[in-house]
Design a protein around this motif. Structure first.
Motif: not given
Length: 142
Positions: A10-15, A1-3, A6-8
């Motif tokens: 991180q995405l779910l946390g933000a949501l 994964m590139m630096s 966004i990880s899943h």
């Protein structure tokens, strides 16, 4: 994964920080409520799980709104709407709501998910809403 990806998580946390999320069974009983749903409504998760989602229904919303929602999601489509809801202590909050069916491996609807954004801030900033509506109307009138 590139630096810069966004990880899943991180995405779910933000949501999860901004969206009021719940799931229900096919009868509309709550099977999941995120922390924001609990905080907003004043109900403990244990008070919500197993209860009908109508526990937060505002009595002023016409029954036809919910009939339209159920007809739409039972047909396998996504329903959206803006509705006021009631918290445990009677507090009113307004949500921009999306409800959609969830499906099992065979493609059968087996649950529903509601993802909502609280828009109480827009209730206090009607000038911004009016301005955006004017831009929207001007664009789509042409």
């Amino acid at each position: 994964m590139m630096s810069n990806s966004i990880s899943h998580a991180q995405l779910l946390g933000a949501l999860d920080n901004v969206a009021v999320i719940s799931t229900t069974d096919l009868q509309g009983n709550i099977t999941y409520a995120n922390d924001l749903f609990c905080k907003l409504t004043g109900y403990a998760r244990e008070e919500l799980i197993g209860q009908p989602h109508s526990i937060v229904r505002h009595p002023a919303v016409p029954k036809a709104v919910y009939k339209d929602m159920w007809d739409t999601i039972k047909a396998g489509n996504i329903w959206t709407g803006i509705v006021p809801n009631l918290g445990k202590g009677g507090g009113v909050y307004v949500v921009d709501t999306t409800v959609q069916p969830l499906r099992d491996e065979a493609g059968q609807i087996n649950a529903y998910i509601s993802i909502r954004r609280v828009i109480n801030d827009l209730m206090d900033n009607f000038e911004a809403v009016e301005f955006c509506k004017e831009q929207f109307d001007d664009y789509y009138a042409n």
